[in-house]
Scaffold this motif. Sequence first.
Motif, PDB file in Angstrom:
ATOM      1  N   GLU A 201      41.424  39.129   7.939  1.00 42.64           N
ATOM      2  CA  GLU A 201      41.411  39.636   6.570  1.00 42.64           C
ATOM      3  C   GLU A 201      41.087  41.123   6.503  1.00 42.64           C
ATOM      4  OE1 GLU A 201      38.818  37.213   4.248  1.00 42.64           O
ATOM      5  OE2 GLU A 201      40.044  35.404   4.473  1.00 42.64           O
ATOM      6  N   ASP A 202      40.404  41.648   7.510  1.00 43.73           N
ATOM      7  CA  ASP A 202      40.069  43.075   7.514  1.00 43.73           C
ATOM      8  C   ASP A 202      41.199  43.947   8.072  1.00 43.73           C
ATOM      9  OD1 ASP A 202      39.982  42.486  10.210  1.00 43.73           O
ATOM     10  OD2 ASP A 202      37.902  43.130  10.522  1.00 43.73           O
ATOM     11  N   GLY A 203      42.351  43.329   8.366  1.00 44.35           N
ATOM     12  CA  GLY A 203      43.493  44.087   8.855  1.00 44.35           C
ATOM     13  C   GLY A 203      43.529  44.281  10.356  1.00 44.35           C
ATOM     14  N   THR A 204      42.610  43.690  11.084  1.00 47.02           N
ATOM     15  CA  THR A 204      42.661  43.748  12.549  1.00 47.02           C
ATOM     16  C   THR A 204      43.526  42.613  13.085  1.00 47.02           C
ATOM     17  OG1 THR A 204      40.639  42.432  12.740  1.00 47.02           O
ATOM     18  CG2 THR A 204      40.399  44.836  12.754  1.00 47.02           C
ATOM     19  N   VAL A 205      44.043  42.804  14.288  1.00 48.93           N
ATOM     20  CA  VAL A 205      44.860  41.784  14.942  1.00 48.93           C
ATOM     21  C   VAL A 205      44.239  41.444  16.292  1.00 48.93           C
ATOM     22  CG1 VAL A 205      46.987  42.485  13.794  1.00 48.93           C
ATOM     23  CG2 VAL A 205      46.397  43.508  15.997  1.00 48.93           C
ATOM     24  N   VAL A 206      44.606  40.303  16.819  1.00 49.13           N
ATOM     25  CA  VAL A 206      44.087  39.869  18.116  1.00 49.13           C
ATOM     26  C   VAL A 206      45.191  39.997  19.153  1.00 49.13           C
ATOM     27  CG1 VAL A 206      43.131  37.953  19.440  1.00 49.13           C
ATOM     28  CG2 VAL A 206      42.432  38.304  17.056  1.00 49.13           C
ATOM     29  N   LEU A 207      44.891  40.715  20.236  1.00 49.77           N
ATOM     30  CA  LEU A 207      45.810  40.859  21.356  1.00 49.77           C
ATOM     31  C   LEU A 207      45.157  40.330  22.625  1.00 49.77           C
ATOM     32  CD1 LEU A 207      47.196  44.465  20.720  1.00 49.77           C
ATOM     33  CD2 LEU A 207      48.201  42.277  20.016  1.00 49.77           C
ATOM     34  N   VAL A 208      45.999  39.881  23.543  1.00 49.81           N
ATOM     35  CA  VAL A 208      45.551  39.298  24.805  1.00 49.81           C
ATOM     36  C   VAL A 208      45.991  40.216  25.942  1.00 49.81           C
ATOM     37  CG1 VAL A 208      45.732  37.308  26.344  1.00 49.81           C
ATOM     38  CG2 VAL A 208      45.745  36.971  23.865  1.00 49.81           C
ATOM     39  N   GLY A 209      45.083  40.536  26.843  1.00 49.56           N
ATOM     40  CA  GLY A 209      45.403  41.358  28.002  1.00 49.56           C
ATOM     41  C   GLY A 209      45.434  40.519  29.266  1.00 49.56           C
ATOM     42  N   GLN A 210      46.456  40.740  30.098  1.00 53.42           N
ATOM     43  CA  GLN A 210      46.556  40.004  31.352  1.00 53.42           C
ATOM     44  C   GLN A 210      47.490  40.727  32.325  1.00 53.42           C
ATOM     45  OE1 GLN A 210      48.737  36.181  31.077  1.00 53.42           O
ATOM     46  NE2 GLN A 210      49.197  36.764  28.964  1.00 53.42           N
ATOM     47  N   HIS A 211      47.304  40.439  33.605  1.00 52.14           N
ATOM     48  CA  HIS A 211      48.215  40.929  34.619  1.00 52.14           C
ATOM     49  C   HIS A 211      49.475  40.074  34.597  1.00 52.14           C
ATOM     50  CE1 HIS A 211      45.462  43.731  36.627  1.00 52.14           C
ATOM     51  NE2 HIS A 211      44.505  42.876  36.294  1.00 52.14           N
TER      52      HIS A 211
ATOM     53  N   SER B 297      43.876  34.948  33.808  1.00 51.83           N
ATOM     54  CA  SER B 297      42.624  35.675  33.633  1.00 51.83           C
ATOM     55  C   SER B 297      42.837  36.613  32.452  1.00 51.83           C
ATOM     56  CB  SER B 297      42.284  36.474  34.897  1.00 51.83           C
ATOM     57  OG  SER B 297      41.120  37.248  34.706  1.00 51.83           O
ATOM     58  N   LEU B 298      42.284  36.253  31.296  1.00 47.85           N
ATOM     59  CA  LEU B 298      42.628  36.919  30.041  1.00 47.85           C
ATOM     60  C   LEU B 298      41.463  37.742  29.495  1.00 47.85           C
ATOM     61  CD1 LEU B 298      44.390  33.914  28.212  1.00 47.85           C
ATOM     62  CD2 LEU B 298      45.405  35.619  29.759  1.00 47.85           C
ATOM     63  N   ALA B 299      41.817  38.822  28.805  1.00 51.24           N
ATOM     64  CA  ALA B 299      40.866  39.614  28.026  1.00 51.24           C
ATOM     65  C   ALA B 299      41.355  39.635  26.586  1.00 51.24           C
ATOM     66  CB  ALA B 299      40.760  41.032  28.575  1.00 51.24           C
ATOM     67  N   LEU B 300      40.449  39.847  25.644  1.00 54.19           N
ATOM     68  CA  LEU B 300      40.807  39.879  24.233  1.00 54.19           C
ATOM     69  C   LEU B 300      40.424  41.219  23.621  1.00 54.19           C
ATOM     70  CD1 LEU B 300      39.630  36.317  23.100  1.00 54.19           C
ATOM     71  CD2 LEU B 300      41.981  37.075  23.510  1.00 54.19           C
ATOM     72  N   ALA B 301      41.263  41.689  22.717  1.00 56.11           N
ATOM     73  CA  ALA B 301      40.973  42.903  21.951  1.00 56.11           C
ATOM     74  C   ALA B 301      41.282  42.630  20.486  1.00 56.11           C
ATOM     75  CB  ALA B 301      41.803  44.080  22.463  1.00 56.11           C
TER      76      ALA B 301
END
Length: 204
Positions: free
Chosen positions: A63-73, A153-157
């Motif tokens: 709702e605050d306008g942010t999005v979720v992205l996933v980082g991986q090799h 092996s995931l990271a989140l932003a």
Amino acid sequence: MPKEPSWLRPHGTPWTRSRPRVAYENPWLTVTEFDAVAPTGRPAFYGVVGFKNVATVVLPVHEDGTVVLVGQHRFPFADYSWEAPEGGAPLGEDPLEGARRELREEAGLEAARWREVLRLQLSNSVTDEAAVGYLATGLTACAQGPEPDETESLALARPPFREALEAAVAGHLKDALTVAMLLRAYHMAREGALPGDLARAMLG
């Protein structure tokens, strides 16, 4: 849905195919070779990579306008990739179920509202892979958190939407489905196809 413009209609003669031969197969794809005739009438040899899943991609927007992205090799390009949560739904499964599963497993999120916003053909000169994109809102965290596959092996932003969009336009995000979804969401926000509060948060 708007009426299809007349210039989108097919022209000429389609490809014809015969004598399919499976050259390679694994649990995810099949490579099939064909004797074919081109639309020009010229004989041709063609190989098609056929996928056993429909690709699914989810753009989770808070709702605050942010999005979720996933980082991986990623293996094929031997590089690191930031992406919207994505995966596949087996042929015959509702792609939305696959998208829900990927959002839970990769981002540890559930969404109250789902909206299909995009259908794509990926590299349609050599593969039959199709993709369905969803906008997910009304996000809440799953009690168990992300549950990635044993090879992931995931990271989140959680960047602001505009920051993610600018990273895509600048070429820092290279995953085609992620870029397409960010551009689609931007178009929807600008054209009044999203709730006003959400659009303002995304564009601000």
